[in-house]
Design an enzyme around this catalytic site. Structure first.
Site, PDB file in Angstrom:
ATOM      1  N   SER A   1       0.821  -1.207   0.000  1.00  0.00           N
ATOM      2  CA  SER A   1       0.000   0.000   0.000  1.00  0.00           C
ATOM      3  C   SER A   1       0.861   1.265   0.000  1.00  0.00           C
ATOM      4  O   SER A   1       2.028   1.245   0.382  1.00  0.00           O
ATOM      5  CB  SER A   1      -0.909   0.027   1.233  1.00  0.00           C
ATOM      6  OG  SER A   1      -1.688  -1.143   1.306  1.00  0.00           O
ATOM      7  N   GLN A   2       0.227   2.368  -0.391  1.00  0.00           N
ATOM      8  CA  GLN A   2       0.870   3.684  -0.353  1.00  0.00           C
ATOM      9  C   GLN A   2       1.181   4.037   1.111  1.00  0.00           C
ATOM     10  O   GLN A   2       0.329   3.874   1.978  1.00  0.00           O
ATOM     11  CB  GLN A   2      -0.094   4.707  -0.944  1.00  0.00           C
ATOM     12  CG  GLN A   2       0.458   6.106  -1.030  1.00  0.00           C
ATOM     13  CD  GLN A   2      -0.639   7.130  -1.299  1.00  0.00           C
ATOM     14  OE1 GLN A   2      -1.824   6.813  -1.277  1.00  0.00           O
ATOM     15  NE2 GLN A   2      -0.234   8.342  -1.544  1.00  0.00           N
TER      16      GLN A   2
END
Ligand code: SAH
Length: 241
Positions: free
Chosen positions: A81-82
Site C-alpha cells: 500500500s501507499q
C-alpha cells in the site's frame, strides 16, 4: 521497538529518504484534512513509519522507489500500500503498546511491521501462499517477533486469538465480513475499504475507507474517512487453509 538499534544509524543514506517520505505523508494529511477531520497524525504513528525499512518489503527491482509515497507491485497481482494510506490506517486503528491487532492481507508485511512498531502485537492473515510465506520470512528476518502470520481466508478472522482492539483489512471488500465484527472487543475499531474496484481499470476504484467502532453494547458507529483504491479481497479455496 524492534529496530531502534539499526535505524538510528546516522550513516544510512536511507534515513534521509525516510525523513522525506514522512514530510510527504504529513503534506498529504494536511491536504486531505477536510476528509480526515485532523491535519496531522499522532507523533507515535509518524515515528513508527520512520522506523520501518520499506525497502526491505519491496521486490529488489523496486527498491529505488521504496521511499516514494506510492503503492508498488509485489507480485501475484498484489501491491504494497501507499505509505500515506498505511500511516492513516495505523492512526485510525489507534493502537499502541499492549494492543492486539488483526490484519487481513499481509501482502509484503509492511503494514504489519508499522503496527508492530507502535508496540502492538499483530496477527496477520494472507490468502496467497507464496506471499504469506515470503512475508513471514521477511518479518522474522527484520526482527518483528510480535507479528504472527498465517495463510488462509482473512474474512473468517482468527477466532483462536480474538478478540482484538483493532482489525485492519487491507483489501477492498464488497461487504463487511461478519466474523470480523464478532472478533472485535467492545470499543474496538475495524478499518476497512468498502466497495469494489472498477472492472475495466484495476486501480480506478470506487471505494471508501471506513472506520467502524463497536460500542460496549455491540452497536456499530460508522465513519466514512476517505475515498481509496485497494486491490479486491479474494475468496481463497477452502482447501488452502
Ligand atoms: N497490507 C499489505 C498490502 C496488502 S495488498 C502490505 O502492507 O504490503 C492486499 C493483500 O490482501 C494481498 O496480498 C492479497 O493477496 C491479500 N488478500 C486478498 N484477499 C484476502 C483474503 N480473503 N484473506 C487474506 N488475504 C487476502
Amino acid at each position: 521497538m524492534a529496530r531502534d538499534d539499526r535505524t538510528q544509524n546516522q550513516d544510512d543514506p536511507r534515513d534521509a529518504e525516510r525523513r522525506e517520505l514522512l514530510r510527504q505523508i504529513a503534506a498529504e494529511v494536511a491536504e486531505t484534512a477536510h476528509w480526515l477531520g485532523k491535519d496531522r497524525l499522532a507523533p507515535e504513528v509518524m515515528a513508527a513509519m520512520g522506523r520501518v525499512p520499506r525497502h526491505a518489503f519491496v521486490p529488489r527491482m523496486e527498491e529505488a522507489l521504496a521511499y516514494r509515497n506510492r503503492p508498488l507491485p509485489i507480485g501475484h497481482g498484489q501491491t504494497i500500500s501507499q505509505p500515506f494510506v498505511v500511516a492513516l490506517m495505523t492512526e485510525l486503528a489507534a493502537v499502541g503498546s499492549g494492543s492486539r491487532v488483526l490484519e487481513i492481507g499481509t501482502g509484503s508485511g509492511y503494514q504489519a511491521a508499522v503496527l508492530a512498531e507502535t508496540g502492538a502485537e499483530v496477527w496477520s492473515i494472507e490468502a496467497l501462499p507464496e506471499l504469506a510465506g515470503e512475508a513471514a520470512r521477511r518479518l522474522k528476518e527484520q526482527g518483528y517477533d510480535k507479528v504472527h502470520c498465517r495463510q488462509g481466508d482473512g474474512a473468517r478472522g482468527w477466532p483462536e486469538v480474538a478478540p482484538f482492539d483493532a482489525i485492519l483489512v487491507t483489501a477492498a471488500a464488497a461487504a463487511i465480513p461478519p466474523a470480523l465484527i464478532d472478533q472485535l472487543k467492545p470499543g474496538g475499531r475495524l478499518i476497512i475499504p468498502l466497495g469494489l474496484p472498477d472492472g475495466a481499470i484495476r486501480f480506478s476504484a470506487r471505494q471508501d475507507l471506513l472506520r467502524i467502532e463497536k460500542a460496549a453494547d455491540g452497536t456499530l458507529k460508522k465513519q466514512i474517512v476517505l475515498p481509496v483504491a485497494f486491490v479486491p479481497l479474494i475468496a481463497p479455496r477452502q482447501d488452502e487453509d
